[in-house]
Design a protein around this motif. Structure first.
Motif, PDB file in Angstrom:
ATOM      1  N   ALA B 440       0.816  -1.212   0.000  1.00 51.16           N
ATOM      2  CA  ALA B 440       0.000   0.000   0.000  1.00 51.16           C
ATOM      3  C   ALA B 440       0.853   1.266   0.000  1.00 51.16           C
ATOM      4  O   ALA B 440       0.371   2.340  -0.335  1.00 51.16           O
ATOM      5  CB  ALA B 440      -0.921   0.001   1.213  1.00 51.16           C
ATOM      6  N   ALA B 565      -1.879   4.612 -15.949  1.00 56.08           N
ATOM      7  CA  ALA B 565      -1.286   5.112 -14.707  1.00 56.08           C
ATOM      8  C   ALA B 565      -0.045   5.948 -14.988  1.00 56.08           C
ATOM      9  O   ALA B 565       0.181   6.966 -14.354  1.00 56.08           O
ATOM     10  CB  ALA B 565      -0.928   3.948 -13.787  1.00 56.08           C
ATOM     11  N   GLN B 568      -0.868   9.438 -15.881  1.00 56.16           N
ATOM     12  CA  GLN B 568      -1.142  10.252 -14.701  1.00 56.16           C
ATOM     13  C   GLN B 568       0.143  10.511 -13.932  1.00 56.16           C
ATOM     14  O   GLN B 568       0.328  11.582 -13.356  1.00 56.16           O
ATOM     15  CB  GLN B 568      -2.148   9.537 -13.790  1.00 56.16           C
ATOM     16  CG  GLN B 568      -3.538   9.470 -14.392  1.00 56.16           C
ATOM     17  CD  GLN B 568      -4.366   8.337 -13.796  1.00 56.16           C
ATOM     18  OE1 GLN B 568      -3.892   7.532 -13.011  1.00 56.16           O
ATOM     19  NE2 GLN B 568      -5.626   8.279 -14.190  1.00 56.16           N
ATOM     20  N   SER B 589      12.172  34.059   1.288  1.00 52.63           N
ATOM     21  CA  SER B 589      11.178  34.801   2.061  1.00 52.63           C
ATOM     22  C   SER B 589       9.776  34.472   1.571  1.00 52.63           C
ATOM     23  O   SER B 589       8.783  34.907   2.127  1.00 52.63           O
ATOM     24  CB  SER B 589      11.443  36.298   1.930  1.00 52.63           C
ATOM     25  OG  SER B 589      11.425  36.643   0.555  1.00 52.63           O
ATOM     26  N   ASN B 590       9.701  33.692   0.485  1.00 54.50           N
ATOM     27  CA  ASN B 590       8.393  33.325  -0.050  1.00 54.50           C
ATOM     28  C   ASN B 590       7.759  32.137   0.670  1.00 54.50           C
ATOM     29  O   ASN B 590       6.664  31.738   0.370  1.00 54.50           O
ATOM     30  CB  ASN B 590       8.531  32.946  -1.526  1.00 54.50           C
ATOM     31  CG  ASN B 590       8.338  34.146  -2.422  1.00 54.50           C
ATOM     32  OD1 ASN B 590       7.883  35.187  -1.956  1.00 54.50           O
ATOM     33  ND2 ASN B 590       8.675  34.002  -3.678  1.00 54.50           N
ATOM     34  N   ILE B 591       8.515  31.542   1.572  1.00 58.72           N
ATOM     35  CA  ILE B 591       8.055  30.308   2.208  1.00 58.72           C
ATOM     36  C   ILE B 591       7.739  30.579   3.670  1.00 58.72           C
ATOM     37  O   ILE B 591       8.465  31.339   4.325  1.00 58.72           O
ATOM     38  CB  ILE B 591       9.154  29.223   2.121  1.00 58.72           C
ATOM     39  CG1 ILE B 591       9.601  29.002   0.672  1.00 58.72           C
ATOM     40  CG2 ILE B 591       8.713  27.921   2.746  1.00 58.72           C
ATOM     41  CD1 ILE B 591       8.623  28.278  -0.184  1.00 58.72           C
ATOM     42  N   ILE B 616       3.962  20.089   5.036  1.00 56.21           N
ATOM     43  CA  ILE B 616       4.396  21.034   4.018  1.00 56.21           C
ATOM     44  C   ILE B 616       3.167  21.565   3.290  1.00 56.21           C
ATOM     45  O   ILE B 616       2.311  20.809   2.868  1.00 56.21           O
ATOM     46  CB  ILE B 616       5.371  20.357   3.033  1.00 56.21           C
ATOM     47  CG1 ILE B 616       6.728  20.185   3.691  1.00 56.21           C
ATOM     48  CG2 ILE B 616       5.519  21.152   1.739  1.00 56.21           C
ATOM     49  CD1 ILE B 616       7.483  21.475   3.955  1.00 56.21           C
ATOM     50  N   ARG B 617       3.083  22.881   3.175  1.00 50.12           N
ATOM     51  CA  ARG B 617       1.870  23.477   2.624  1.00 50.12           C
ATOM     52  C   ARG B 617       1.866  23.418   1.111  1.00 50.12           C
ATOM     53  O   ARG B 617       2.920  23.508   0.476  1.00 50.12           O
ATOM     54  CB  ARG B 617       1.779  24.932   3.068  1.00 50.12           C
ATOM     55  CG  ARG B 617       1.581  25.025   4.542  1.00 50.12           C
ATOM     56  CD  ARG B 617       1.671  26.454   4.992  1.00 50.12           C
ATOM     57  NE  ARG B 617       1.404  26.487   6.428  1.00 50.12           N
ATOM     58  CZ  ARG B 617       1.690  27.514   7.184  1.00 50.12           C
ATOM     59  NH1 ARG B 617       2.216  28.590   6.662  1.00 50.12           N
ATOM     60  NH2 ARG B 617       1.416  27.483   8.459  1.00 50.12           N
ATOM     61  N   PRO B 618       0.656  23.324   0.542  1.00 50.34           N
ATOM     62  CA  PRO B 618       0.544  23.301  -0.916  1.00 50.34           C
ATOM     63  C   PRO B 618       1.231  24.510  -1.537  1.00 50.34           C
ATOM     64  O   PRO B 618       1.852  24.408  -2.590  1.00 50.34           O
ATOM     65  CB  PRO B 618      -0.964  23.360  -1.176  1.00 50.34           C
ATOM     66  CG  PRO B 618      -1.604  22.947   0.097  1.00 50.34           C
ATOM     67  CD  PRO B 618      -0.643  23.199   1.205  1.00 50.34           C
ATOM     68  N   ALA B 619       1.136  25.649  -0.853  1.00 54.67           N
ATOM     69  CA  ALA B 619       1.724  26.861  -1.410  1.00 54.67           C
ATOM     70  C   ALA B 619       3.242  26.735  -1.528  1.00 54.67           C
ATOM     71  O   ALA B 619       3.838  27.186  -2.501  1.00 54.67           O
ATOM     72  CB  ALA B 619       1.372  28.057  -0.540  1.00 54.67           C
ATOM     73  N   VAL B 623       5.313  27.056  -4.960  1.00 57.02           N
ATOM     74  CA  VAL B 623       6.422  27.986  -5.125  1.00 57.02           C
ATOM     75  C   VAL B 623       7.677  27.245  -5.604  1.00 57.02           C
ATOM     76  O   VAL B 623       8.351  27.678  -6.536  1.00 57.02           O
ATOM     77  CB  VAL B 623       6.711  28.724  -3.793  1.00 57.02           C
ATOM     78  CG1 VAL B 623       8.033  29.456  -3.864  1.00 57.02           C
ATOM     79  CG2 VAL B 623       5.588  29.698  -3.491  1.00 57.02           C
ATOM     80  N   ALA B 626       7.262  25.993  -9.194  1.00 56.79           N
ATOM     81  CA  ALA B 626       7.340  27.083 -10.160  1.00 56.79           C
ATOM     82  C   ALA B 626       8.715  27.739 -10.148  1.00 56.79           C
ATOM     83  O   ALA B 626       8.942  28.725 -10.841  1.00 56.79           O
ATOM     84  CB  ALA B 626       6.263  28.122  -9.853  1.00 56.79           C
ATOM     85  N   ALA B 628      10.013  29.575  -8.017  1.00 57.34           N
ATOM     86  CA  ALA B 628       9.822  30.991  -7.704  1.00 57.34           C
ATOM     87  C   ALA B 628      10.330  31.326  -6.315  1.00 57.34           C
ATOM     88  O   ALA B 628       9.746  32.123  -5.607  1.00 57.34           O
ATOM     89  CB  ALA B 628       8.339  31.340  -7.831  1.00 57.34           C
TER      90      ALA B 628
END
Lengths: 453, 629
Positions: B440, B565, B568, B589-591, B616-619, B623, B626, B628
């Motif tokens: 699994a 699969a 995807q 500083s973006n995190i 860990i955040r999606p944002a 970042v 990207a 960035a």
């Protein structure tokens, strides 16, 4: 530059800027240190405690700009998880603009993109995607029901139902893993019993949700009432009578070749769009037919359809199918011979089922008409339909995938393949809850947002 | 003891090694075996009282997910499959009826023989020195390590620590507490005294083993017999799949009952795990019989597998009833089980608590992030199971050797191996219970199968640029595989032809009409693809090994699913393998501050690892994806 990867300090006016008002609220979000704003306030910001209100003067270049109230929310205990400064200022439009410009021109903030405050709330896990959509619904609601659903998405039963689905999916997925990784420990019977019962529970929950996604052909967020009929049947008279004294400026709807007249119309707290298909007046019969056909097509998705009939002129009425309408209104009820004409027309109809009939002019007719519309509306929302298209689509997608899956699960002996099929459903479910949120979904949602909310 | 016969204790060379492995368990010997293939100088320092590759708990190798690991190791030139085949005494395919993707091999082993063959094999390796001494401390000197044992000191370029459950090990049976990593052995000192700059986690782990039962006292007539399955394939790819080195014996199945469980429940206050004596965290997936009794008060019937510890062994291992209860309680509950009513316990069950390393301090090579040249593998990393240990041992051994040779590191992807899944899971997150592999845990189960292991591992093994027998074997296998795969798309049969009936007449092909390519036949849900392929090769008089035609048949069957699969996965895969700089994330500083703290602690090297970090955040991911920062 886009809003998804910026952590600039942003500013916007969070209250309406359509007209002057007593108070306006300006929000600044994403700064690191409150003291960096010291030069704009008479109050000593070092002493400011979060979530208290302070009355002070807003100053720029030693000039008093406005007397304001100030509230500071410190990260992470704020709407979007960032440091937020809220200024309640006087709501004159010029004043709002001047104050925004002070901060922007000074280079300490930039104006927020539409939806940016809320995007940051999502980013900092203060709100889920579905909750953001609920917020959108709440802020842009046209009816008490939409308000309610907005709230229910923000923190109520819809979010709960979605959570239930997710939980049940996890249980089912776990039972499948149990079957693969642990069948020796628990024995094959227990595993398959678990598998079946959890699948049934999942199917039951999704069926319950799917009932709320009935395929209503009309939009309940902004329901329309449409008046149909031949030229001179009395549509415009009825239109004006419905609007009564409250009539505002008639506004042609842009983008249609034939101009419908539309008005906002409110019944029991629900805002409808009332449409008069007047304007379809052509002398040539062929064109008239085309016009009627088109108006029908265009307004097929109306919430409430009214056919107005002048019983003295029913020659071209065959163009309309009486059974398509929610209500028939006979006009010219005050003319001699009306009853005969009306009955003659009704008996000329084959066996078509006829809905309610009203006669104009007549006593209590406006009230009866409003009641009919309101009753239909109440009936529609009785089943608590889900309003948002994205949710509808996903729920139907999950439901379809699940029914296919249950066929695979009962016929396929290869557990690897069964689990492969289940993965697809998991993706849809995460999309609904807003855990997995592809970029285009976000784009779509945030572009529906208004600045500063 | 075997090594006294095979390896006479001699002088220890010039005391200078390239790779020195501390511990001769499953991780240690795997590390040493692969390191020896690079022709560098290898040492294994192991306790004098235990033989190499000994099995202190269950007498089996393989299992769901684990069978895949053994085959992966084997295809990579590892050791475990070779030893398991030699010492195998009962073979079984788990999930036999549930489709090829989830099938796994498990082999019961003769424990003594397993260790004997391990000793025999190492005795034949000229560049591996087995040192039977206890390590007491280490030093650093001019870029090398000095390892001090009770007897001597050794200098080495790299150290691989595979000390299992021995770090501050403490054993419990009832209120009896003994220091030690397993029965009959003393504990090793804490990690702090071996490497003063490394801290172990505050959390200790716990594992347990059941009492062993005297064969003569078991009534096998009262149990369900599970004979060895002669159709199960050997682990080692160059062996004849169905050959058996040793005589085959049976396992037996019996069950606990109400009396069993009540007697355990009645003695709850005597259980070290429940009266507070044991603080370590055990694994939820491998519960002791106490766990089962107290946590599931309504359930009294549990499986108990009675497994022989060897052909001639007097000991049987009752799987499913591990315990640290006092001896008299162990006797009481064991004797309540059907078939064990007169059972005599030869060795009592016990639990062992031990220190573990924080695996988030390790790179994917299993090298320590702040002490270059120091590697950790096996149970000391908080895993459970011989196979998991061996998998890590291989990874540490390969990377230590490559590093000695100044070559690039070796990492298996989680998308095509269970070893890759395990390593990434380990280094990306601090585990809060002993880690075991499950199928699994893989996102790609239809692809990471046992049957196609050689194909999956070939590119990795090839990248080592070694020229042993197995390298030649793999190359041929892969060549023949692509030939046969092509053949399936080229050869077709008409269902009405005589050839068709001659070829497939013994199968139910009545539904078929028209012309079919072999690959289309293989995808028919009702037909067994392996049988189809057997018939085709027999009919075409092709000399194809069974393993090969089997993998072709199964690969064709799943081809469509895997393609879907893959589609995807391809985006995710590309992104996951993207190298990232954790330093840049920490400085960005973006995190969000919270995310930066987590990233700084775990130091992920790829996007995939970053994604696995809890909280860990999606944002943050957006970042980083990207670019960035």
């Amino acid at each position: 530059m886009n809003l998804y990867n910026s952590d600039d300090v942003i500013i916007a006016c969070s209250t309406s800027t359509a007209s002057n008002s007593a108070i306006a609220l300006i929000r600044i979000s994403g700064f690191h240190n409150l003291n960096s704003f010291q030069k704009y306030f008479k109050l000593s910001l070092v002493d400011v405690k979060p979530r208290r209100i302070y009355y002070t003067d807003l100053i720029f270049n030693s000039e008093l700009i406005d007397s304001i109230c100030l509230t500071y929310f410190s990260s992470p205990n704020s709407y979007n998880g960032e440091n937020i400064l809220e200024l309640s200022i006087h709501g004159n439009l010029l004043n709002i603009e001047r104050i925004l410009n002070i901060f922007i021109n000074d280079g300490v903030c930039r104006i927020a993109y539409p939806g940016e405050f809320s995007y940051r709330a999502l980013k900092n896990k203060k709100l889920s995607l579905s909750q953001i959509e609920g917020l959108d619904l709440l802020l842009n609601a046209n009816s008490v029901f939409a308000l309610k659903q907005g709230n229910s998405l923000l923190n109520g039963d819809l979010i709960f139902s979605y959570g239930e689905i997710y939980q049940s999916f996890l249980t089912h997925k776990s039972s499948l893993e149990l079957m693969i990784d642990f069948s020796e420990d628990i024995g094959p019977e227990v595993a398959s019993k678990q598998f079946n019962s959890s699948l049934n529970e999942l199917l039951r929950l999704i069926e319950k949700l799917e009932k709320r996604v009935q395929n209503l052909p009309f939009n309940l967020l902004e329901p329309t009432i449409s008046l149909f009929g031949l030229p001179n049947a009395g549509k415009s008279t009825l239109f004006n009578e419905l609007l009564g004294e409250n009539r505002a400026i008639v506004s042609p709807v842009a983008g249609t070749t034939r101009d419908f007249i539309s008005e906002s119309y409110s019944i029991e707290g629900v805002r409808y769009k009332l449409i008069d298909t007047a304007g379809i007046r052509e002398t040539s019969n062929a064109i008239e037919e085309e016009g009627v056909r088109r108006s029908l097509l265009k307004l097929k998705d109306s919430f409430f359809k009214i056919l107005t009939i002048n019983p003295f002129d029913t020659i071209s009425l065959a163009l309309f199918k009486v059974s398509d309408f929610d209500l028939i209104v006979f006009t010219h009820g005050d003319l001699p011979g009306f009853l005969d004409k009306k009955n003659a027309f009704l008996s000329s109809l084959a066996s078509a089922p006829i809905g309610p009939i009203l006669v104009f002019p007549g006593n209590q007719n406006i009230k009866n008409l409003r009641d009919l519309i309101n009753n239909k509306y109440l009936k529609c929302i009785g089943s608590e339909p889900i309003l948002l298209d994205r949710h509808k689509d996903l729920i139907i997608k999950i439901s379809d995938a699940l029914s296919l899956y249950s066929v695979v699960a009962s016929s396929e002996s290869d557990v690897g393949i069964i689990s492969h099929e289940l993965t697809t459903i998991g993706d849809c479910i995460s999309e609904l809850i807003g855990i997995v949120s592809p970029e285009d979904v976000l784009n779509n949602i945030f572009s529906n947002f208004c600045i500063g909310k | 003891l075997y090594w006294k016969i095979i390896v006479p204790r001699g002088t220890v060379g010039d005391f200078m090694f390239d790779v020195l492995v501390i511990g001769g368990g499953h991780a240690g010997i795997e590390a040493a075996y692969i390191a020896s293939q690079f022709n560098i100088k290898v040492a294994v320092v192991t306790l004098p009282e235990i033989g190499l590759g000994s099995a202190p708990c269950n007498p089996s190798v393989g299992g769901v997910g684990k069978g895949q690991v053994v085959r992966e190791l084997d295809a990579l030139g590892g050791l475990m499959g070779i030893l398991a085949d030699k010492a195998g005494i009962q073979y079984r395919t788990l999930n036999d009826s549930k489709g090829f993707a989830v099938q796994s091999t498990r082999v019961q082993i003769d424990k003594d023989k397993y260790s004997y063959y391990a000793e025999e094999l190492f005795a034949s390796l000229e560049n591996v020195q087995i040192i039977r001494e206890k390590v007491v401390s280490t030093d650093v000197a001019e870029g090398d390590f000095i390892v001090h044992t009770t007897d001597r000191s050794y200098r080495t370029k790299k150290i691989i620590v595979t000390v299992g459950t021995f770090l501050n090990g403490k054993m419990h049976t009832g209120c009896n507490q003994t220091s030690g990593g397993r029965v009959g052995c003393e504990a090793s000192p804490g990690l702090g005294s071996l490497f003063s700059s490394i801290k172990t986690r505050n959390l200790r782990f716990k594992t347990g083993t059941p009492p062993r039962i005297d064969k003569k006292s078991i009534d096998f007539q009262l149990m369900e017999e599970q004979p060895s399955d002669s159709s199960v394939r050997n682990f080692h790819c160059m062996n004849d799949p169905f050959s058996r080195n040793l005589k085959q014996v049976s396992c037996y199945l019996t069950y606990t009952n109400q009396e069993t469980m009540e007697s355990i429940r009645a003695n709850k206050e005597k259980s070290p795990m429940f009266n507070g004596q044991i603080k370590g965290v055990g694994a939820r997936y491998c519960p002791s019989i106490e766990d089962k009794a107290y946590r599931y008060p309504d359930k009294n019937i549990h499986h108990v597998f009675i497994e022989p510890e060897g052909i001639d062994s007097e000991l049987y291992y009752p799987s499913g009833i591990s315990s640290s209860l006092p001896k008299e309680v162990q006797e009481q509950y064991v004797q309540s089980i059907k078939g064990l009513n007169n059972a005599k316990i030869s060795v009592y069950g016990y639990a062992v608590e031990y220190d573990v390393v924080d695996t988030t301090d390790l790179f994917q090579t299993l090298e320590h992030k702040s002490i270059p040249g120091l590697y950790f593998a096996g149970q000391v990393n908080g895993t459970s199971g011989y196979e998991e240990a061996a998998g890590q041992g291989y990874i540490a051994g390969v990377n230590a050797s490559l590093s000695v040779l100044g070559r690039e590191s070796f990492v298996l992807s989680r998308h095509d191996s269970y070893i890759g899944v395990m390593i990434e899971d380990l280094v990306s997150n601090m585990r809060d219970e002993p880690y075991r592999l499950f199928t699994a845990r893989s996102e790609n189960r239809l692809h990471i199968r046992e049957d196609n292991t050689l194909l999956r591992m070939y590119p990795y093994r090839k990248s080592l640029e070694l020229t042993h027998n197995i390298d030649k074997f793999l190359e041929n296998f892969v060549k023949e595989y692509s030939f046969l795969m092509d053949l399936c798309d080229e050869v077709s049969f008409s269902s009405s032809s005589d050839d068709f009936l001659k070829c497939f007449g013994d199968m139910d092909v009545s539904d078929l009409s028209g012309r079919y390519f072999v690959s289309e036949l293989l995808r028919q849900a009702k037909l067994d693809p392996v049988k189809i392929m057997e018939s085709v090769t027999r009919y075409s008089s092709l000399e194809i090994s069974y393993d090969l035609l089997r993998v072709v048949a199964i690969s064709k069957k799943y081809e469509g699913y895997i393609a879907r699969a893959d589609q995807q996965l391809s985006k995710i895969k590309k992104l996951d393998s993207m190298k990232i700089s954790w330093q840049d994330i920490v400085n960005s500083s973006n995190i969000s501050y919270e995310c930066r703290l987590r990233v700084e602690r775990i130091r992920p090297e790829t996007f995939g690892q970053l994604k696995l970090i809890e909280g860990i955040r999606p944002a943050t991911l957006a970042v980083v994806a990207a670019k960035a920062l």
